[in-house]
Design a protein around this motif. Structure first.
Motif, PDB file in Angstrom:
ATOM      1  N   VAL A 182      40.383  54.556  60.351  1.00  0.00           N
ATOM      2  CA  VAL A 182      41.039  55.794  60.010  1.00  0.00           C
ATOM      3  C   VAL A 182      41.881  55.676  58.622  1.00  0.00           C
ATOM      4  O   VAL A 182      41.731  56.645  57.965  1.00  0.00           O
ATOM      5  CB  VAL A 182      42.207  55.971  61.187  1.00  0.00           C
ATOM      6  N   TRP A 183      42.309  54.468  58.257  1.00  0.00           N
ATOM      7  CA  TRP A 183      43.010  54.248  57.008  1.00  0.00           C
ATOM      8  C   TRP A 183      41.988  54.465  55.839  1.00  0.00           C
ATOM      9  O   TRP A 183      42.124  55.047  54.587  1.00  0.00           O
ATOM     10  CB  TRP A 183      43.564  52.726  56.872  1.00  0.00           C
ATOM     11  N   LEU A 184      40.606  53.782  56.185  1.00  0.00           N
ATOM     12  CA  LEU A 184      39.759  54.023  55.136  1.00  0.00           C
ATOM     13  C   LEU A 184      39.110  55.527  55.044  1.00  0.00           C
ATOM     14  O   LEU A 184      38.755  55.973  53.857  1.00  0.00           O
ATOM     15  CB  LEU A 184      38.379  53.154  55.328  1.00  0.00           C
ATOM     16  N   MET A 185      39.131  56.194  55.957  1.00  0.00           N
ATOM     17  CA  MET A 185      38.688  57.599  55.976  1.00  0.00           C
ATOM     18  C   MET A 185      39.720  58.189  55.280  1.00  0.00           C
ATOM     19  O   MET A 185      39.207  59.131  54.343  1.00  0.00           O
ATOM     20  CB  MET A 185      38.657  58.034  57.447  1.00  0.00           C
ATOM     21  N   PHE A 186      41.083  58.201  55.948  1.00  0.00           N
ATOM     22  CA  PHE A 186      42.105  59.036  54.782  1.00  0.00           C
ATOM     23  C   PHE A 186      42.019  58.483  53.355  1.00  0.00           C
ATOM     24  O   PHE A 186      41.928  59.399  52.454  1.00  0.00           O
ATOM     25  CB  PHE A 186      43.397  58.701  55.111  1.00  0.00           C
ATOM     26  N   SER A 187      42.059  57.346  53.126  1.00  0.00           N
ATOM     27  CA  SER A 187      41.806  56.633  51.393  1.00  0.00           C
ATOM     28  C   SER A 187      40.646  57.247  50.826  1.00  0.00           C
ATOM     29  O   SER A 187      40.847  57.804  49.906  1.00  0.00           O
ATOM     30  CB  SER A 187      42.035  55.356  51.516  1.00  0.00           C
ATOM     31  N   SER A 188      39.391  57.257  51.656  1.00  0.00           N
ATOM     32  CA  SER A 188      38.247  57.805  50.845  1.00  0.00           C
ATOM     33  C   SER A 188      38.449  59.383  50.593  1.00  0.00           C
ATOM     34  O   SER A 188      38.136  59.637  49.488  1.00  0.00           O
ATOM     35  CB  SER A 188      37.131  57.619  51.770  1.00  0.00           C
ATOM     36  N   ILE A 189      39.096  59.918  51.403  1.00  0.00           N
ATOM     37  CA  ILE A 189      39.189  61.526  51.088  1.00  0.00           C
ATOM     38  C   ILE A 189      39.883  61.773  50.086  1.00  0.00           C
ATOM     39  O   ILE A 189      39.847  62.439  48.970  1.00  0.00           O
ATOM     40  CB  ILE A 189      39.791  62.320  52.331  1.00  0.00           C
ATOM     41  N   TYR A 190      41.126  60.863  49.747  1.00  0.00           N
ATOM     42  CA  TYR A 190      41.983  60.999  48.728  1.00  0.00           C
ATOM     43  C   TYR A 190      41.433  60.828  47.428  1.00  0.00           C
ATOM     44  O   TYR A 190      41.807  61.146  46.439  1.00  0.00           O
ATOM     45  CB  TYR A 190      43.215  60.359  48.937  1.00  0.00           C
ATOM     46  N   TRP A 191      40.445  59.876  47.610  1.00  0.00           N
ATOM     47  CA  TRP A 191      39.605  59.145  46.264  1.00  0.00           C
ATOM     48  C   TRP A 191      38.584  60.009  45.623  1.00  0.00           C
ATOM     49  O   TRP A 191      38.666  60.220  44.483  1.00  0.00           O
ATOM     50  CB  TRP A 191      39.180  57.850  46.601  1.00  0.00           C
ATOM     51  N   VAL A 192      37.836  60.922  46.571  1.00  0.00           N
ATOM     52  CA  VAL A 192      36.978  61.492  46.397  1.00  0.00           C
ATOM     53  C   VAL A 192      37.072  63.112  46.213  1.00  0.00           C
ATOM     54  O   VAL A 192      36.683  63.710  45.083  1.00  0.00           O
ATOM     55  CB  VAL A 192      35.801  61.539  47.401  1.00  0.00           C
ATOM     56  N   MET A 193      38.032  63.751  46.973  1.00  0.00           N
ATOM     57  CA  MET A 193      38.294  65.160  46.884  1.00  0.00           C
ATOM     58  C   MET A 193      38.858  65.619  46.029  1.00  0.00           C
ATOM     59  O   MET A 193      38.476  66.708  45.355  1.00  0.00           O
ATOM     60  CB  MET A 193      38.962  65.479  48.256  1.00  0.00           C
ATOM     61  N   PRO A 194      39.930  65.147  45.216  1.00  0.00           N
ATOM     62  CA  PRO A 194      40.738  65.554  44.189  1.00  0.00           C
ATOM     63  C   PRO A 194      39.742  65.422  43.045  1.00  0.00           C
ATOM     64  O   PRO A 194      39.166  64.614  42.837  1.00  0.00           O
ATOM     65  CB  PRO A 194      41.943  65.003  43.991  1.00  0.00           C
ATOM     66  N   VAL A 195      40.005  66.474  41.900  1.00  0.00           N
ATOM     67  CA  VAL A 195      39.394  66.376  40.660  1.00  0.00           C
ATOM     68  C   VAL A 195      39.819  65.080  40.003  1.00  0.00           C
ATOM     69  O   VAL A 195      40.980  64.883  40.039  1.00  0.00           O
ATOM     70  CB  VAL A 195      39.310  67.717  40.031  1.00  0.00           C
ATOM     71  N   GLY A 196      39.071  64.816  39.036  1.00  0.00           N
ATOM     72  CA  GLY A 196      39.627  63.719  38.039  1.00  0.00           C
ATOM     73  C   GLY A 196      39.533  62.271  38.776  1.00  0.00           C
ATOM     74  O   GLY A 196      39.229  62.103  40.088  1.00  0.00           O
ATOM     75  N   ARG A 197      39.685  61.393  38.057  1.00  0.00           N
ATOM     76  CA  ARG A 197      39.948  60.032  38.545  1.00  0.00           C
ATOM     77  C   ARG A 197      41.430  59.739  38.892  1.00  0.00           C
ATOM     78  O   ARG A 197      42.364  59.905  38.340  1.00  0.00           O
ATOM     79  CB  ARG A 197      39.316  58.940  37.707  1.00  0.00           C
ATOM     80  N   ILE A 198      41.267  59.199  40.144  1.00  0.00           N
ATOM     81  CA  ILE A 198      42.780  58.589  40.890  1.00  0.00           C
ATOM     82  C   ILE A 198      42.701  57.038  40.686  1.00  0.00           C
ATOM     83  O   ILE A 198      41.554  56.424  41.368  1.00  0.00           O
ATOM     84  CB  ILE A 198      42.757  59.170  42.175  1.00  0.00           C
ATOM     85  N   SER A 199      43.972  56.404  40.431  1.00  0.00           N
ATOM     86  CA  SER A 199      43.926  55.061  40.664  1.00  0.00           C
ATOM     87  C   SER A 199      43.912  54.629  42.143  1.00  0.00           C
ATOM     88  O   SER A 199      44.382  55.465  43.067  1.00  0.00           O
ATOM     89  CB  SER A 199      45.334  54.575  40.181  1.00  0.00           C
ATOM     90  N   LEU A 200      43.338  53.282  42.358  1.00  0.00           N
ATOM     91  CA  LEU A 200      42.922  52.958  43.774  1.00  0.00           C
ATOM     92  C   LEU A 200      44.433  52.651  44.382  1.00  0.00           C
ATOM     93  O   LEU A 200      44.430  53.019  45.728  1.00  0.00           O
ATOM     94  CB  LEU A 200      42.246  51.553  43.707  1.00  0.00           C
ATOM     95  N   ARG A 201      45.331  52.082  43.692  1.00  0.00           N
ATOM     96  CA  ARG A 201      46.792  51.888  44.311  1.00  0.00           C
ATOM     97  C   ARG A 201      47.449  52.920  44.934  1.00  0.00           C
ATOM     98  O   ARG A 201      47.657  53.131  46.315  1.00  0.00           O
ATOM     99  CB  ARG A 201      47.753  51.063  43.340  1.00  0.00           C
ATOM    100  N   PRO A 202      47.623  54.164  44.362  1.00  0.00           N
ATOM    101  CA  PRO A 202      48.185  55.434  45.131  1.00  0.00           C
ATOM    102  C   PRO A 202      47.266  55.767  46.031  1.00  0.00           C
ATOM    103  O   PRO A 202      47.811  56.754  47.155  1.00  0.00           O
ATOM    104  CB  PRO A 202      48.480  56.326  44.013  1.00  0.00           C
ATOM    105  N   VAL A 203      46.042  55.798  46.015  1.00  0.00           N
ATOM    106  CA  VAL A 203      45.106  56.128  47.141  1.00  0.00           C
ATOM    107  C   VAL A 203      45.249  55.394  48.137  1.00  0.00           C
ATOM    108  O   VAL A 203      45.504  56.053  49.525  1.00  0.00           O
ATOM    109  CB  VAL A 203      43.739  56.036  46.590  1.00  0.00           C
ATOM    110  N   LEU A 204      45.349  54.020  48.287  1.00  0.00           N
ATOM    111  CA  LEU A 204      45.268  53.198  49.381  1.00  0.00           C
ATOM    112  C   LEU A 204      46.993  53.647  50.079  1.00  0.00           C
ATOM    113  O   LEU A 204      47.075  53.339  51.349  1.00  0.00           O
ATOM    114  CB  LEU A 204      45.411  51.834  48.898  1.00  0.00           C
TER     115      LEU A 204
ATOM    116  N   VAL B 182      52.049  62.627  48.874  1.00  0.00           N
ATOM    117  CA  VAL B 182      52.691  61.393  48.501  1.00  0.00           C
ATOM    118  C   VAL B 182      52.055  61.062  47.033  1.00  0.00           C
ATOM    119  O   VAL B 182      52.542  60.410  46.172  1.00  0.00           O
ATOM    120  CB  VAL B 182      52.454  60.346  49.480  1.00  0.00           C
ATOM    121  N   ILE B 183      50.637  61.146  47.216  1.00  0.00           N
ATOM    122  CA  ILE B 183      49.806  60.470  45.971  1.00  0.00           C
ATOM    123  C   ILE B 183      50.017  61.488  44.738  1.00  0.00           C
ATOM    124  O   ILE B 183      50.548  60.933  43.591  1.00  0.00           O
ATOM    125  CB  ILE B 183      48.234  60.510  46.299  1.00  0.00           C
TER     126      ILE B 183
END
Length: 288
Positions: free
Chosen positions: A192-214, A271-272
């Motif tokens: 579930v954690w990886l699913m949420f994190s992957s959504i936050y990493w892929v869906m928004p436009v632009g590149r997001i740092s990994l730390r706030p995603v996690l 939050v991100i």
């Protein structure tokens, strides 16, 4: 970004909730819940049809049931039974039915991407995503979910083989059943954690740092784990949805639970977004 004091932490939470309300988060989560309800069974059914060529159906259904109990526990048994029935008659679907399933599976991702563009409006003002990329992302994400489901199935098989093992230590016999059961639970939670994190990493436009995603993924996972237990207790002891909605109760409960999941998902995204805002402010102060 340094650790926040208790006062700063509560101010941060207050800003997150204020911006979430300003962005009409509850309304957006309702749209996500509707399209997810429409797409959930076609999505999982499509993955099961493809993966059943590699892994036995019974093992796949067991893993899907375990994951559904982490997401919609009060509907997991019903959905799993429907998926099992679908697999037993999958030969009647054909190529046309497969294309329809694929299209239906992508609708939830389209709604989710649009909701993320509202939460991350500051990114949309700077970055633009090509419409072809937006059209392809849902299908790439479906492939990624299939790979993740395959890995979870293989890990579950390993844990189930460990479950029947015992070993002796002096005069005690120790069973590894508890290890397998706790391993399955934590595997589902990490999934579930990886699913949420992957959504936050892929869906928004632009590149997001990994730390706030996690961090956002962890916040959403913890919120959902608490909400999941609360909803299970409510629907099993207090709720009178059956008496009010009758035959519609199952759909109403599923829609309500998915909306709760949507709210938590978008709160994690908020939050991100707020972490990015704080980092930008800190960077502006440092350069100023």
């Amino acid at each position: 970004m340094e650790l926040l004091s208790p006062v700063e932490f509560f101010k941060f939470v207050s800003r997150v909730l204020t911006r979430f309300r300003h962005n009409q988060g509850i309304l957006l989560s309702g749209a996500i819940a509707y399209y997810t309800l429409f797409s959930l069974i076609p999505l999982v059914a499509l993955l099961l049809v493809v993966l059943s060529a590699l892994v036995p159906e019974a093992e796949l259904l067991a893993v899907v049931d375990a994951e559904l109990r982490m997401i919609v526990p009060w509907q997991a048994e019903l959905i799993t039974a429907q998926l099992a029935s679908f697999l037993s008659h999958r030969e009647v679907i054909g190529w046309v039915g497969g294309v329809i399933l694929l299209f239906a599976s992508s609708l939830a991702f389209t709604a989710l991407e649009n909701a993320m563009s509202v939460i991350f409006f500051h990114r949309v003002e700077i970055h633009r995503r090509h419409f072809l990329l937006s059209a392809v992302i849902p299908y790439l994400y479906i492939v990624a979910l299939g790979v993740g489901l395959l890995m979870l199935t293989l890990l579950a098989g390993v844990l189930q083989s460990v479950e029947s093992m015992e070993f002796s230590l002096l005069q005690w016999t120790i069973s590894l059943q508890w290890l397998a059961q706790s391993g399955l639970y934590w595997m589902g939670l990490v999934g579930v954690w990886l699913m949420f994190s992957s959504i936050y990493w892929v869906m928004p436009v632009g590149r997001i740092s990994l730390r706030p995603v996690l961090i956002g993924g962890a916040v959403a996972t913890l919120l959902w784990e608490g909400m999941r237990h609360l909803l299970v207790y409510y629907f099993s002891t207090i709720s009178f949805a059956d008496a009010v909605y009758g035959s519609l109760a199952t759909a109403i409960i599923a829609l309500f639970s998915l909306e709760m999941a949507g709210i938590i998902l978008l709160l994690g995204a908020q939050v991100i977004a707020e972490l990015e805002y704080v980092r930008q402010q800190d960077g502006g102060l440092a350069t100023g």
